[in-house]
Motif scaffolding. Structure first.
Motif, mmCIF file in Angstrom:
data_model
loop_
_atom_site.group_PDB
_atom_site.id
_atom_site.type_symbol
_atom_site.label_atom_id
_atom_site.label_comp_id
_atom_site.label_asym_id
_atom_site.label_seq_id
_atom_site.Cartn_x
_atom_site.Cartn_y
_atom_site.Cartn_z
ATOM 1 N N CYS A 31 9.917 77.263 85.472
ATOM 2 C CA CYS A 31 9.542 76.986 86.844
ATOM 3 C C CYS A 31 9.064 78.261 87.538
ATOM 4 C CB CYS A 31 10.701 76.358 87.607
ATOM 5 S SG CYS A 31 12.180 77.369 87.635
ATOM 6 N N CYS A 32 8.443 78.079 88.682
ATOM 7 C CA CYS A 32 7.943 79.197 89.477
ATOM 8 C C CYS A 32 9.134 79.970 90.056
ATOM 9 C CB CYS A 32 7.066 78.659 90.606
ATOM 10 S SG CYS A 32 6.563 79.918 91.811
ATOM 11 N N PRO A 33 9.142 81.309 89.933
ATOM 12 C CA PRO A 33 10.264 82.068 90.485
ATOM 13 C C PRO A 33 10.294 82.083 92.016
ATOM 14 C CG PRO A 33 8.661 83.554 89.487
ATOM 15 C CD PRO A 33 8.208 82.161 89.199
ATOM 16 N N CYS A 34 9.178 81.760 92.666
ATOM 17 C CA CYS A 34 9.144 81.780 94.128
ATOM 18 C C CYS A 34 9.647 80.481 94.748
ATOM 19 C CB CYS A 34 7.721 82.051 94.611
ATOM 20 S SG CYS A 34 7.070 83.634 94.062
ATOM 21 N N CYS A 35 9.104 79.335 94.273
ATOM 22 C CA CYS A 35 9.450 78.064 94.910
ATOM 23 C C CYS A 35 10.235 77.118 93.999
ATOM 24 C CB CYS A 35 8.184 77.360 95.396
ATOM 25 S SG CYS A 35 7.108 76.764 94.084
ATOM 26 N N GLY A 36 10.321 77.426 92.709
ATOM 27 C CA GLY A 36 11.053 76.570 91.783
ATOM 28 C C GLY A 36 10.245 75.387 91.277
ATOM 29 N N GLY A 37 8.983 75.307 91.665
ATOM 30 C CA GLY A 37 8.138 74.201 91.233
ATOM 31 C C GLY A 37 7.658 74.378 89.792
ATOM 32 N N SER A 38 7.247 73.254 89.217
ATOM 33 C CA SER A 38 6.779 73.315 87.829
ATOM 34 C C SER A 38 5.272 73.112 87.728
ATOM 35 C CB SER A 38 7.500 72.256 86.994
ATOM 36 O OG SER A 38 7.221 70.969 87.512
ATOM 37 N N ASN A 39 4.597 73.128 88.863
ATOM 38 C CA ASN A 39 3.155 72.921 88.889
ATOM 39 C C ASN A 39 2.452 74.286 88.868
ATOM 40 O OD1 ASN A 39 0.694 71.698 89.047
ATOM 41 N ND2 ASN A 39 0.816 71.253 91.238
#
Length: 132
Positions: free
Chosen positions: A33-41
């Motif tokens: 996941c993205c380290p900033c927002c936790g999103g997987s996109n």
């Protein structure tokens, strides 16, 4: 380099998030996941660099960042091609190529020195003997 489509963050390594699915003990599901927002996109962001100086290319540029880099890069490439042609025509490189071909044909592993001292004189003699 990765680019997150959700928050617009650029990062080098995605974070590994553990999904517990309401279980209290492992094995948990792991996802990146993205380290900033936790999103997987997120996706891999391809960066292109100048073939001459290595600077990041602006949008729309193909191989070189400027006309000066294009001229320098093309001049360096033509010099490299000239060097390769001269190298291929050198007597030493021709002899090494002959040694490699001999080793492949006869399933041997003669070094350059062994080939020139032991094999090459015999090859010359056998050619002369055929003529005479």
């Amino acid at each position: 380099m990765y680019y997150c489509s959700d928050c617009g963050c650029e990062f080098i390594v995605p974070e590994v998030c553990a999904l517990t699915h309401a279980f209290s003990s492992p094995p948990f599901e792991e996802r990146h996941c993205c380290p900033c927002c936790g999103g997987s996109n997120f996706r891999i962001k391809e960066e292109r660099h100048c073939r001459c100086c290595g600077a990041k290319l602006p949008d729309g540029a193909e191989e070189y960042c400027s006309g000066a880099c294009r001229r320098r890069g093309e001049a360096m490439w033509s010099n490299e091609l000239k060097r390769r042609r001269e190298s291929a025509s050198s007597p030493l490189n021709r002899l090494i190529k002959e040694q490699t071909e001999y080793n492949l044909k006869h399933h041997t592993d003669y070094s350059y020195g062994q080939f020139t001292a032991l094999i090459k004189p015999g090859l010359k003699r056998s050619k002369n003997e055929r003529r005479g």
